[in-house]
Design a protein around this motif. Sequence first.
Motif, short mmCIF file in Angstrom:
data_model
loop_
_atom_site.label_atom_id
_atom_site.label_comp_id
_atom_site.label_asym_id
_atom_site.label_seq_id
_atom_site.Cartn_x
_atom_site.Cartn_y
_atom_site.Cartn_z
N ILE A 58 0.76 -1.41 -0.11
CA ILE A 58 -0.43 -0.26 0.05
C ILE A 58 1.04 1.50 0.31
O ILE A 58 0.52 2.52 -0.29
N GLY A 59 2.27 0.97 -0.30
CA GLY A 59 3.03 2.09 0.03
C GLY A 59 4.62 1.89 -0.28
O GLY A 59 4.52 0.98 0.32
N TRP A 60 5.42 2.94 -0.19
CA TRP A 60 6.65 2.45 -0.39
C TRP A 60 7.13 4.21 -0.57
O TRP A 60 6.81 5.00 -0.02
N ALA A 61 9.09 3.80 0.32
CA ALA A 61 9.77 4.82 0.87
C ALA A 61 11.42 4.42 0.38
O ALA A 61 11.38 3.68 0.66
N SER A 62 11.54 5.39 -0.16
CA SER A 62 13.36 5.18 -0.80
C SER A 62 13.95 6.43 0.08
O SER A 62 13.71 7.48 -0.03
N ALA A 63 15.15 6.50 0.16
CA ALA A 63 16.41 7.12 0.17
C ALA A 63 18.06 7.00 0.04
O ALA A 63 17.99 4.87 0.14
N GLY A 64 18.65 7.89 0.15
CA GLY A 64 19.95 7.32 0.59
C GLY A 64 20.49 8.60 0.56
O GLY A 64 20.51 9.61 0.87
N PRO A 65 21.95 8.43 0.65
CA PRO A 65 22.81 9.61 0.00
C PRO A 65 22.25 10.53 -0.92
O PRO A 65 21.95 10.48 -1.83
N GLY A 66 22.51 12.01 -0.74
CA GLY A 66 21.97 13.00 -1.65
C GLY A 66 22.23 13.14 -2.99
O GLY A 66 23.96 13.05 -2.66
#
Length: 160
Positions: A70-78
Motif C-alpha cells: 500500500i506504500g513505499w519509501a526510498s532514501a539514500g545519500p543526497g
Amino acid sequence: MSLTVRAAQVADAAGIAAVHVQAWREAYAHLMPADFLASLDEQRRASGWRQILADGITDVFVAIDGTTTIGWASAGPGRDHDAARARELEGIYVLASAYGTGAGQRLLDAAVGNTGAYLWMADDNPRAEAFYRRNGFERDGAVKQESFGPVSLPVVRLSR
C-alpha cells in the motif's frame, strides 16, 4: 488493517510499481495531464524497481497490509551536488485508500528516522507538504524545474 513496514526485496518490485503508478494518478491529477497519467506503465516501473532493489544503493521500504503493498519509501545519500543534508528522501507514496492509517509515517520513520534529511516535492502539493511539516521539514528556498514526460513542474526542496 494489518500494517507491516519492512525493507523491500526484489520480489516487491511489482507491488512497488503498482503503488507508484496509482499514487501518481491520485496525487498528481491536478498537476499532470490525464492522458500522461493513464500512460504510466507498471511493467516498465517494475523493471526499474527490480534494478534499484538489486543494486542495494538506495534504501527502500514497503508498507504491506496483509499481502498487499500500500506504500513505499526510498532514501539514500543526497543526489545533489549542493545537498542540504547528507540523506535524501527520494520518494514516498501511499495509496489514497491508506491515508490516515499511519503507513506514511512509518515509512518516513523507516527511511530517514529523526535525522537531518531533505527531499524535493512538487510545489503545488498541499497534502504532502502538511505531512512533511508535521515531521519537521520546511521549504529551504531551493526551487528547480523537473520534467515528467510532457510536463515540466516547479519542485521545491524541504529540509530539516
